[in-house]
Design an enzyme around this catalytic site. Structure first.
Site, PDB file in Angstrom:
ATOM      1  N   GLY A  12     -19.194  11.685 -12.798  1.00 33.93           N
ATOM      2  CA  GLY A  12     -20.574  11.225 -12.652  1.00 33.93           C
ATOM      3  C   GLY A  12     -20.627   9.819 -12.090  1.00 33.93           C
ATOM      4  N   ILE A  14     -19.958   6.775 -13.457  1.00 32.24           N
ATOM      5  CA  ILE A  14     -18.769   5.931 -13.665  1.00 32.24           C
ATOM      6  C   ILE A  14     -17.563   6.564 -12.972  1.00 32.24           C
ATOM      7  CG2 ILE A  14     -17.234   4.820 -15.342  1.00 32.24           C
ATOM      8  CD1 ILE A  14     -19.511   4.807 -17.338  1.00 32.24           C
ATOM      9  N   GLY A  15     -17.421   7.887 -13.099  1.00 32.21           N
ATOM     10  CA  GLY A  15     -16.267   8.567 -12.491  1.00 32.21           C
ATOM     11  C   GLY A  15     -16.195   8.317 -10.989  1.00 32.21           C
ATOM     12  N   ASP A  34     -14.581  17.660 -13.034  1.00 30.38           N
ATOM     13  CA  ASP A  34     -15.889  17.768 -13.714  1.00 30.38           C
ATOM     14  C   ASP A  34     -16.159  19.246 -13.978  1.00 30.38           C
ATOM     15  OD1 ASP A  34     -18.352  15.458 -13.839  1.00 30.38           O
ATOM     16  OD2 ASP A  34     -18.963  17.538 -14.178  1.00 30.38           O
ATOM     17  N   ARG A  83     -26.341   7.772 -22.276  1.00 29.91           N
ATOM     18  CA  ARG A  83     -27.515   7.430 -23.076  1.00 29.91           C
ATOM     19  C   ARG A  83     -28.775   7.400 -22.209  1.00 29.91           C
ATOM     20  NH1 ARG A  83     -27.864   2.169 -26.341  1.00 29.91           N
ATOM     21  NH2 ARG A  83     -26.529   1.381 -24.713  1.00 29.91           N
ATOM     22  N   ASN A  96     -21.196  14.876 -27.393  1.00 29.91           N
ATOM     23  CA  ASN A  96     -19.967  14.386 -26.768  1.00 29.91           C
ATOM     24  C   ASN A  96     -18.703  14.721 -27.567  1.00 29.91           C
ATOM     25  OD1 ASN A  96     -21.365  13.585 -24.572  1.00 29.91           O
ATOM     26  ND2 ASN A  96     -21.384  11.402 -25.037  1.00 29.91           N
ATOM     27  N   HIS A 176     -18.106  -0.813 -30.453  1.00 26.80           N
ATOM     28  CA  HIS A 176     -18.981  -0.948 -29.289  1.00 26.80           C
ATOM     29  C   HIS A 176     -20.347  -0.428 -29.691  1.00 26.80           C
ATOM     30  CE1 HIS A 176     -20.257  -1.026 -25.163  1.00 26.80           C
ATOM     31  NE2 HIS A 176     -20.544   0.250 -25.168  1.00 26.80           N
TER      32      HIS A 176
HETATM   33  P1  A3D Z   1     -22.781  10.714 -15.952  1.00 27.12           P
HETATM   34  O1  A3D Z   1     -23.110  10.191 -14.620  1.00 27.12           O
HETATM   35  O2  A3D Z   1     -23.739  11.655 -16.606  1.00 27.12           O
HETATM   36  O3  A3D Z   1     -21.363  11.454 -15.864  1.00 27.12           O
HETATM   37  C1  A3D Z   1     -20.848  12.218 -16.886  1.00 27.12           C
HETATM   38  C2  A3D Z   1     -20.196  13.435 -16.251  1.00 27.12           C
HETATM   39  O4  A3D Z   1     -19.540  14.172 -17.270  1.00 27.12           O
HETATM   40  C3  A3D Z   1     -21.186  14.375 -15.570  1.00 27.12           C
HETATM   41  O5  A3D Z   1     -20.847  14.531 -14.208  1.00 27.12           O
HETATM   42  C4  A3D Z   1     -21.007  15.685 -16.333  1.00 27.12           C
HETATM   43  O6  A3D Z   1     -21.116  16.840 -15.509  1.00 27.12           O
HETATM   44  C5  A3D Z   1     -19.611  15.522 -16.880  1.00 27.12           C
HETATM   45  N1  A3D Z   1     -19.314  16.372 -18.010  1.00 27.12           N
HETATM   46  C6  A3D Z   1     -20.148  16.786 -19.015  1.00 27.12           C
HETATM   47  N2  A3D Z   1     -19.486  17.585 -19.842  1.00 27.12           N
HETATM   48  C7  A3D Z   1     -18.211  17.671 -19.373  1.00 27.12           C
HETATM   49  C8  A3D Z   1     -17.052  18.354 -19.804  1.00 27.12           C
HETATM   50  N3  A3D Z   1     -17.065  19.121 -20.906  1.00 27.12           N
HETATM   51  N4  A3D Z   1     -15.926  18.224 -19.086  1.00 27.12           N
HETATM   52  C9  A3D Z   1     -15.898  17.459 -17.972  1.00 27.12           C
HETATM   53  N5  A3D Z   1     -16.963  16.796 -17.519  1.00 27.12           N
HETATM   54  C10 A3D Z   1     -18.104  16.915 -18.207  1.00 27.12           C
HETATM   55  O7  A3D Z   1     -22.505   9.540 -17.003  1.00 27.12           O
HETATM   56  P2  A3D Z   1     -21.857   8.097 -16.726  1.00 27.12           P
HETATM   57  O8  A3D Z   1     -20.710   8.265 -15.790  1.00 27.12           O
HETATM   58  O9  A3D Z   1     -22.928   7.142 -16.408  1.00 27.12           O
HETATM   59  O10 A3D Z   1     -21.344   7.745 -18.205  1.00 27.12           O
HETATM   60  C11 A3D Z   1     -20.279   8.475 -18.788  1.00 27.12           C
HETATM   61  C12 A3D Z   1     -20.095   8.114 -20.256  1.00 27.12           C
HETATM   62  O11 A3D Z   1     -19.720   6.744 -20.380  1.00 27.12           O
HETATM   63  C13 A3D Z   1     -21.329   8.279 -21.147  1.00 27.12           C
HETATM   64  O12 A3D Z   1     -20.955   8.832 -22.389  1.00 27.12           O
HETATM   65  C14 A3D Z   1     -21.821   6.857 -21.351  1.00 27.12           C
HETATM   66  O13 A3D Z   1     -22.565   6.691 -22.543  1.00 27.12           O
HETATM   67  C15 A3D Z   1     -20.494   6.137 -21.418  1.00 27.12           C
HETATM   68  N6  A3D Z   1     -20.540   4.688 -21.190  1.00 27.12           N
HETATM   69  C16 A3D Z   1     -19.755   3.912 -21.993  1.00 27.12           C
HETATM   70  C17 A3D Z   1     -19.729   2.551 -21.820  1.00 27.12           C
HETATM   71  C18 A3D Z   1     -18.857   1.714 -22.707  1.00 27.12           C
HETATM   72  O14 A3D Z   1     -18.836   0.507 -22.577  1.00 27.12           O
HETATM   73  C19 A3D Z   1     -18.038   2.332 -23.729  1.00 27.12           C
HETATM   74  C20 A3D Z   1     -20.515   1.953 -20.824  1.00 27.12           C
HETATM   75  C21 A3D Z   1     -21.300   2.761 -20.025  1.00 27.12           C
HETATM   76  C22 A3D Z   1     -21.297   4.141 -20.208  1.00 27.12           C
END
Ligand code: A3D
Length: 320
Positions: A12, A14-15, A34, A83, A96, A176
């Site tokens: 997503g 971050i990825g 993904d 979130r 999660n 965190h």
């Molecule tokens: P987002 O862009 O939604 O990406 C998450 C990806 O995970 C999506 O592409 C989904 O399709 C994929 N996904 C869902 N379920 C699965 C699964 N079972 N197997 C593989 N992939 C799956 O989110 P994001 O990239 O913005 O954030 C990702 C995570 O990081 C979230 O949980 C955020 O809350 C977390 N986060 C943490 C911090 C910290 O400082 C710890 C900061 C910012 C975000």
């Protein structure tokens, strides 16, 4: 020497940012995984086409099959649901946790020798659960939060004192979440404690308290502004710094969610602490002396993490 392999579980916001950063830095070949079909493949193709312009050599591929992460040196996990405005990190727990189960099993089956950095929230519980589900050694599974929270703290301090961010050294302990502990007593500007700068009249205790509070709610501030999703540039940069420390055996001391076995009086939990990252993963937890107020705040934070773990155990009996 063969190129390193970096697997990104979750492609997503971050990825995708992680893949771009890792490619630009030529850290190795990159696999974007993904569950969404076509999306990691599409991002991989788009990012590959940055190569001729930016001049990087990296094979970037996208997949929905865990077999493709085989042999990964570093795995960064962002899979899950981010979130939304008004949603606490803890609301994410149930959804999660199930994701961590499938990711942990995928890593266990295909890349058990990797160094795994978890970013998925609620971080301190998810990194613990991911370690449990994957069965990897504790020193090879770590959570990214402290580097990001410390960077937020350092940014606000640099703005307050009107100095370069390069000269600010600030760090955050604990979980965190809203209970994280920005540690003013160890925060310096070019080696000068910020508390001394207050004595010199460069700021006030009240201002520093505001900065501590803004750091604690730093993630929420961005969620509120973006309206959809959460921060991704700085979280990705933070995890890349941790991956580089491992791949380069840099022995950097970075604040991260590490597994504690008695340090800071905590046993069996993942909590944010300064730790040495090198070729063996988390090589050492650094125990700094805290004043009574900081100790009290850290305990509140540790208790919050404990509560989350109990909730996880309640949801998934195999964790109890
Ligand atoms: P987002 O862009 O939604 O990406 C998450 C990806 O995970 C999506 O592409 C989904 O399709 C994929 N996904 C869902 N379920 C699965 C699964 N079972 N197997 C593989 N992939 C799956 O989110 P994001 O990239 O913005 O954030 C990702 C995570 O990081 C979230 O949980 C955020 O809350 C977390 N986060 C943490 C911090 C910290 O400082 C710890 C900061 C910012 C975000």
């Amino acid at each position: 020497m063969a190129r390193k392999k970096i697997a990104l579980i979750g492609s997503g916001m971050i990825g995708g940012t992680l893949a771009h950063l890792a490619a630009k830095k030529e850290m190795g070949d990159i696999v974007l995984f993904d569950i969404a079909e076509g999306m990691p493949q599409g991002k991989a193709l788009d990012l590959s086409q940055c190569g001729p312009i930016e001049g990087f050599d990296a094979n970037i591929t996208g997949t929905n099959d865990y077999a493709d992460i085989a042999g990964a040196d570093v795995i960064i996990v962002t899979a899950g649901v981010p979130r939304k405005p008004g949603m606490s990190r803890d609301d994410l727990l149930g959804i999660n946790l199930k994701v961590m189960k499938s990711v942990g099993e995928g890593i266990k089956a295909h890349a058990p020798d990797a160094f795994v950095i978890c970013i998925t929230n609620p971080l301190d519980a998810m990194v613990w659960a991911l370690r449990e589900f994957s069965g990897l050694p504790h020193n090879k599974v770590v959570g990214m939060a402290g580097v990001l929270d410390s960077a937020r703290f350092a940014t606000f301090l640099a703005w307050e004192f009107g100095v370069s961010v390069k000269d600010v050294n600030a760090f955050v302990l604990g979980g965190h979440g809203d209970t994280m502990v920005p540690v003013l007593s160890y925060s310096t500007i070019s080696g000068i404690p910020v508390t001394d700068l207050v004595k010199m009249g460069k700021s006030t205790d009240a201002k520093l308290d505001e900065i501590v509070q803004r750091t604690r709610s730093g993630g929420g501030e961005i969620v509120g502004l973006l309206k959809t999703g959460s921060a991704y540039y700085a979280p990705a940069t933070s995890a890349i710094a941790m991956a580089e420390a491992y791949l380069g055996d840099q022995k950097r001391i970075l604040p991260c969610a590490a597994h504690l076995t008695g340090e800071y009086g905590v046993d069996g939990l993942y909590v944010g602490v300064p730790a040495v990252i090198g070729a063996d993963g988390i090589e050492q937890v650094v125990e700094i002396e805290l004043n009574d107020e900081e100790k009290g705040n850290l305990q509140v934070s540790v208790d919050a993490v404990k509560e989350l773990l109990e909730a996880c155990k309640g949801i998934d009996g195999s964790l109890a």
